[in-house]
Design a protein around this motif. Sequence first.
Motif, PDB file in Angstrom:
ATOM      1  N   GLN A   3      30.606  35.229  37.730  1.00  0.00           N
ATOM      2  CA  GLN A   3      31.084  34.175  36.835  1.00  0.00           C
ATOM      3  C   GLN A   3      29.951  33.267  36.403  1.00  0.00           C
ATOM      4  O   GLN A   3      29.056  32.950  37.197  1.00  0.00           O
ATOM      5  CB  GLN A   3      32.154  33.325  37.526  1.00  0.00           C
ATOM      6  CG  GLN A   3      33.378  34.109  37.933  1.00  0.00           C
ATOM      7  CD  GLN A   3      34.390  33.244  38.664  1.00  0.00           C
ATOM      8  OE1 GLN A   3      34.056  32.268  39.312  1.00  0.00           O
ATOM      9  NE2 GLN A   3      35.654  33.622  38.558  1.00  0.00           N
ATOM     10  N   VAL A   5      29.600  29.443  34.958  1.00  0.00           N
ATOM     11  CA  VAL A   5      30.454  28.257  34.990  1.00  0.00           C
ATOM     12  C   VAL A   5      29.818  27.114  34.215  1.00  0.00           C
ATOM     13  O   VAL A   5      28.642  26.807  34.393  1.00  0.00           O
ATOM     14  CB  VAL A   5      30.691  27.818  36.458  1.00  0.00           C
ATOM     15  CG1 VAL A   5      31.528  26.553  36.514  1.00  0.00           C
ATOM     16  CG2 VAL A   5      31.332  28.942  37.254  1.00  0.00           C
ATOM     17  N   GLU A   7      30.930  23.264  33.906  1.00  0.00           N
ATOM     18  CA  GLU A   7      31.881  22.328  34.494  1.00  0.00           C
ATOM     19  C   GLU A   7      31.672  20.928  33.927  1.00  0.00           C
ATOM     20  O   GLU A   7      30.550  20.436  33.864  1.00  0.00           O
ATOM     21  CB  GLU A   7      31.699  22.306  36.013  1.00  0.00           C
ATOM     22  CG  GLU A   7      32.773  21.569  36.761  1.00  0.00           C
ATOM     23  CD  GLU A   7      32.636  21.775  38.257  1.00  0.00           C
ATOM     24  OE1 GLU A   7      32.312  20.799  38.958  1.00  0.00           O
ATOM     25  OE2 GLU A   7      32.827  22.918  38.704  1.00  0.00           O
ATOM     26  N   ASP A  31      36.272  22.624  31.468  1.00  0.00           N
ATOM     27  CA  ASP A  31      35.669  23.496  32.471  1.00  0.00           C
ATOM     28  C   ASP A  31      35.839  24.923  31.963  1.00  0.00           C
ATOM     29  O   ASP A  31      36.957  25.330  31.613  1.00  0.00           O
ATOM     30  CB  ASP A  31      36.354  23.358  33.834  1.00  0.00           C
ATOM     31  CG  ASP A  31      36.133  21.995  34.481  1.00  0.00           C
ATOM     32  OD1 ASP A  31      35.129  21.338  34.167  1.00  0.00           O
ATOM     33  OD2 ASP A  31      36.978  21.601  35.298  1.00  0.00           O
ATOM     34  N   ILE A  33      34.938  29.009  32.690  1.00  0.00           N
ATOM     35  CA  ILE A  33      34.473  30.056  33.603  1.00  0.00           C
ATOM     36  C   ILE A  33      34.525  31.373  32.845  1.00  0.00           C
ATOM     37  O   ILE A  33      35.589  31.788  32.387  1.00  0.00           O
ATOM     38  CB  ILE A  33      35.339  30.138  34.873  1.00  0.00           C
ATOM     39  CG1 ILE A  33      35.309  28.812  35.627  1.00  0.00           C
ATOM     40  CG2 ILE A  33      34.880  31.294  35.758  1.00  0.00           C
ATOM     41  CD1 ILE A  33      36.275  28.735  36.789  1.00  0.00           C
ATOM     42  N   GLU A  35      33.754  35.428  32.995  1.00  0.00           N
ATOM     43  CA  GLU A  35      33.526  36.568  33.866  1.00  0.00           C
ATOM     44  C   GLU A  35      32.598  37.544  33.154  1.00  0.00           C
ATOM     45  O   GLU A  35      32.892  37.992  32.045  1.00  0.00           O
ATOM     46  CB  GLU A  35      34.856  37.229  34.224  1.00  0.00           C
ATOM     47  CG  GLU A  35      35.772  36.306  35.013  1.00  0.00           C
ATOM     48  CD  GLU A  35      37.136  36.895  35.286  1.00  0.00           C
ATOM     49  OE1 GLU A  35      37.283  38.153  35.232  1.00  0.00           O
ATOM     50  OE2 GLU A  35      38.065  36.113  35.550  1.00  0.00           O
ATOM     51  N   TYR A  53      24.565  29.735  28.809  1.00  0.00           N
ATOM     52  CA  TYR A  53      25.556  28.675  28.963  1.00  0.00           C
ATOM     53  C   TYR A  53      25.245  27.451  28.127  1.00  0.00           C
ATOM     54  O   TYR A  53      26.154  26.739  27.689  1.00  0.00           O
ATOM     55  CB  TYR A  53      25.781  28.297  30.432  1.00  0.00           C
ATOM     56  CG  TYR A  53      24.533  28.046  31.240  1.00  0.00           C
ATOM     57  CD1 TYR A  53      23.819  26.871  31.141  1.00  0.00           C
ATOM     58  CD2 TYR A  53      24.086  29.006  32.154  1.00  0.00           C
ATOM     59  CE1 TYR A  53      22.683  26.644  31.893  1.00  0.00           C
ATOM     60  CE2 TYR A  53      22.955  28.789  32.916  1.00  0.00           C
ATOM     61  CZ  TYR A  53      22.262  27.606  32.786  1.00  0.00           C
ATOM     62  OH  TYR A  53      21.134  27.386  33.537  1.00  0.00           O
ATOM     63  N   ARG A 113      43.794  31.487  31.067  1.00  0.00           N
ATOM     64  CA  ARG A 113      42.828  32.583  31.251  1.00  0.00           C
ATOM     65  C   ARG A 113      43.147  33.645  30.213  1.00  0.00           C
ATOM     66  O   ARG A 113      44.312  34.033  30.049  1.00  0.00           O
ATOM     67  CB  ARG A 113      42.924  33.175  32.649  1.00  0.00           C
ATOM     68  CG  ARG A 113      41.932  34.312  32.893  1.00  0.00           C
ATOM     69  CD  ARG A 113      42.061  34.879  34.309  1.00  0.00           C
ATOM     70  NE  ARG A 113      41.066  35.900  34.559  1.00  0.00           N
ATOM     71  CZ  ARG A 113      41.205  37.189  34.223  1.00  0.00           C
ATOM     72  NH1 ARG A 113      42.305  37.618  33.624  1.00  0.00           N
ATOM     73  NH2 ARG A 113      40.241  38.058  34.489  1.00  0.00           N
TER      74      ARG A 113
END
Length: 122
Positions: A3, A5, A7, A31, A33, A35, A53, A113
């Motif tokens: 993952q 992330v 945040e 937030d 996430i 995969e 990111y 999700r």
Amino acid sequence: MDQIVIEGLKVNAIIGIYPHERQFEQPLVLDIIMEHDLHPCAASGDLNLSINYAQVASDVSALVRELKCELLETLAEQVCKFILHQFQPRAVTLKIVKTHAVLNTSGVGVQIRRTQQDFQED
């Protein structure tokens, strides 16, 4: 699954169904996430085999400000669709919180999700 992330991404945006919410930007916290298989990137040191990111954070911030959705649910769906299309993770989990919407809370929001399969027909 590995993952990536992000945040606590803070974005000020127009969001809400009430007239007073459409006049001024509100603070949102996201937030994210994603995969994604990180083995190839880790083995080679090649960022192109991962997901940047910083680019995700920048692009998502711009999108959230641009959309001016009425519902958090709509915003969450659109952001997940964008991330899946633009950055190609296998799946993305997104939590969006309005930090000033309800008194005596640190925030209220939604979490969803989505996978690549959720948007195959789009």
